[in-house]
Design an enzyme around this catalytic site. Structure first.
Site, PDB file in Angstrom:
ATOM      1  N   ASP A  36       0.779  -1.090  -0.122  1.00 59.46           N
ATOM      2  CA  ASP A  36      -0.016   0.026  -0.049  1.00 59.46           C
ATOM      3  C   ASP A  36       1.011   1.242   0.072  1.00 59.46           C
ATOM      4  OD1 ASP A  36       0.983   0.131   2.537  1.00 59.46           O
ATOM      5  OD2 ASP A  36      -1.055   0.006   3.489  1.00 59.46           O
ATOM      6  N   GLY A  37       2.339   1.127  -0.004  1.00 60.50           N
ATOM      7  CA  GLY A  37       3.101   2.245  -0.167  1.00 60.50           C
ATOM      8  C   GLY A  37       3.623   2.741   1.248  1.00 60.50           C
ATOM      9  N   HIS A 128      18.549  27.761   5.074  1.00 58.44           N
ATOM     10  CA  HIS A 128      17.905  29.015   4.265  1.00 58.44           C
ATOM     11  C   HIS A 128      17.989  30.206   5.337  1.00 58.44           C
ATOM     12  CE1 HIS A 128      15.515  31.408   1.998  1.00 58.44           C
ATOM     13  NE2 HIS A 128      14.381  31.602   2.887  1.00 58.44           N
ATOM     14  N   LYS A 190      14.042  42.099  -4.610  1.00 60.17           N
ATOM     15  CA  LYS A 190      12.874  41.166  -5.234  1.00 60.17           C
ATOM     16  C   LYS A 190      11.628  40.894  -4.599  1.00 60.17           C
ATOM     17  CE  LYS A 190      13.135  36.173  -4.151  1.00 60.17           C
ATOM     18  NZ  LYS A 190      13.688  35.026  -4.082  1.00 60.17           N
ATOM     19  N   ARG A 192       8.535  38.053  -4.694  1.00 55.84           N
ATOM     20  CA  ARG A 192       7.845  36.761  -5.122  1.00 55.84           C
ATOM     21  C   ARG A 192       6.660  36.862  -5.692  1.00 55.84           C
ATOM     22  NH1 ARG A 192       9.668  31.949  -6.046  1.00 55.84           N
ATOM     23  NH2 ARG A 192      11.660  32.224  -5.131  1.00 55.84           N
ATOM     24  N   ASP A 216      23.544  32.323  -3.969  1.00 55.65           N
ATOM     25  CA  ASP A 216      22.056  32.140  -3.170  1.00 55.65           C
ATOM     26  C   ASP A 216      22.375  30.722  -2.333  1.00 55.65           C
ATOM     27  OD1 ASP A 216      19.460  32.695  -2.366  1.00 55.65           O
ATOM     28  OD2 ASP A 216      18.762  32.447  -4.296  1.00 55.65           O
ATOM     29  N   THR A 221      13.509  26.505  -8.753  1.00 54.98           N
ATOM     30  CA  THR A 221      13.057  26.777 -10.230  1.00 54.98           C
ATOM     31  C   THR A 221      14.081  27.692 -10.983  1.00 54.98           C
ATOM     32  OG1 THR A 221      11.731  28.746  -9.830  1.00 54.98           O
ATOM     33  CG2 THR A 221      10.612  26.723  -9.628  1.00 54.98           C
ATOM     34  N   GLY A 223      14.018  30.869 -11.014  1.00 54.70           N
ATOM     35  CA  GLY A 223      13.171  32.272 -11.201  1.00 54.70           C
ATOM     36  C   GLY A 223      14.042  33.350 -10.751  1.00 54.70           C
TER      37      GLY A 223
HETATM   38  C1  R5P Z   1      14.549  32.340  -1.236  1.00 54.91           C
HETATM   39  O1  R5P Z   1      14.273  33.094  -0.417  1.00 54.91           O
HETATM   40  C2  R5P Z   1      15.575  31.402  -1.516  1.00 54.91           C
HETATM   41  O2  R5P Z   1      16.690  32.012  -0.845  1.00 54.91           O
HETATM   42  C3  R5P Z   1      16.054  31.223  -2.880  1.00 54.91           C
HETATM   43  O3  R5P Z   1      16.358  32.574  -3.636  1.00 54.91           O
HETATM   44  C4  R5P Z   1      14.762  30.538  -3.569  1.00 54.91           C
HETATM   45  O4  R5P Z   1      14.383  29.543  -2.917  1.00 54.91           O
HETATM   46  C5  R5P Z   1      15.084  30.089  -5.106  1.00 54.91           C
HETATM   47  O5  R5P Z   1      13.926  29.412  -5.727  1.00 54.91           O
HETATM   48  P1  R5P Z   1      13.877  29.848  -7.123  1.00 54.91           P
HETATM   49  O6  R5P Z   1      15.135  29.287  -7.905  1.00 54.91           O
HETATM   50  O7  R5P Z   1      12.428  28.935  -7.546  1.00 54.91           O
HETATM   51  O8  R5P Z   1      13.648  31.112  -7.585  1.00 54.91           O
END
Ligand code: R5P
Length: 311
Positions: A36-37, A128, A190, A192, A216, A221, A223
């Site tokens: 069942d996983g 983070h 930035k 989001r 970073d 993604t 983005g």
């Molecule tokens: C956001 O606060 C993190 O430090 C990264 O900048 C972010 O999570 C990167 O995500 P993505 O590559 O989707 O923009």
């Protein structure tokens, strides 16, 4: 008490490399699923009285890797390990250290409660934010891959370089690169818009005619990096662009997105397994030695010294 290293299925390659550096064999464990996983795990009962370290980055598939880590840690405890340390070089849910929408959950707190029930302490790499320690509520050691990555992106002409923080949250990380690379910092402001889309408001700092190294904690993604590149090129930054991040998640077509931009190099550490078919596109620097040295020190109850970072 003996040092026992176990690896979940999240990153066996890194676990093998760590075991090699430590000069030990990984302890045997079984991970399987019921029809069942549901997950079933078992560990070697010979670890009774040992000091267990379970390596399992909590990256995609995040929830699967998390539950596997929790069950392995619990199995170690029930097998009689005296101390259980969860090694999560990448810790998913760390971005949910606060509520960002009305009616939201505090995801990191939920994960912290689960980890605290299963393990005695946690080791992460470039989290983070350092605020995660408060939300997690479990003893935490934070290591950093910045010296390894900074060495990889070092250029012979530091006077032409600018370290770019692609958002305000990355400023402190950028400053650590800046000290090592003797370069100034610029910050992209930035906002989001959604999980994939971000909008740039402004850039603080001098980028004109400089060669950018965008840093970073993670590329998800892509983005954020894409928006930062657009903003700094608009303001006269030179190409080629170098991107360095501790954690390469590369989801949602991130590498295709970055391949359409004037990015010369993408440098990440191996806190997460890398897609093998994109090896030519990513320069991966290993943290196996960093983790191995940290584990050896923790096992001997020695301070981590300069391996650990504080905010
Ligand atoms: C956001 O606060 C993190 O430090 C990264 O900048 C972010 O999570 C990167 O995500 P993505 O590559 O989707 O923009």
């Amino acid at each position: 008490m003996d040092l026992v290293l176990l690896s979940g299925s999240g990153h066996p390659h890194l676990a093998r490399a760590m075991a090699g550096r430590l000069g030990i064999e990984r302890a045997h464990c079984d991970v399987s699923r019921f029809p069942d996983g549901e997950l079933q795990v078992s560990v070697d009962p010979a670890m009774r009285g040992g000091d267990a370290y379970v390596l399992q980055p909590v990256g995609p598939p995040v929830d699967q890797n998390l539950i596997e880590l929790l069950m392995l840690a619990d199995a170690c405890r029930r097998a009689g390990a005296v101390r259980v340390t969860a090694l999560t070089p990448y810790l998913g849910y760390a971005r949910q250290d606060r509520r960002t929408i009305s009616g939201g959950a505090l995801g990191l707190r939920v994960v912290g409660d689960l980890l605290r029930a299963a393990a005695d302490r946690l080791v992460v790499v470039d989290p983070h934010t350092y605020a995660i320690e408060a939300a997690l509520g479990i003893p935490l050691e934070s290591l950093t891959a910045v010296p390894i990555l900074a060495e990889a992106v070092r250029r012979p002409d530091p006077e032409r370089v600018v370290i770019v923080a692609p958002d305000a949250g990355a400023i402190k990380l950028a400053e650590r690169y800046a000290v090592l690379l003797r370069a100034p910092v610029a910050v992209v402001h930035k906002r989001r818009i959604s999980g994939e889309a971000v909008r740039v408001i402004d850039v603080a700092g001098e980028v004109q005619d400089r060669i950018p190294v965008i840093i970073d904690d993670m590329i998800s993604t892509g983005g954020t990096v894409e928006a930062a590149i657009g903003a700094i090129l608009d303001r006269g930054c030179r190409t080629p662009v170098t991107v360095a991040a501790t954690h390469g998640l590369f989801v949602g077509g991130a590498l295709d997105r970055l391949s359409r931009l004037p990015v010369e190099r993408i440098v990440v550490s191996d806190t997460l397994p890398m897609p093998s078919d994109r090896a030519a596109q990513i320069d991966v620097r290993s943290i196996a030695s960093l983790l191995a040295v940290a584990v050896a020190k923790l096992h001997r109850d020695e301070p981590l010294g300069e391996l650990a970072v504080y905010d």
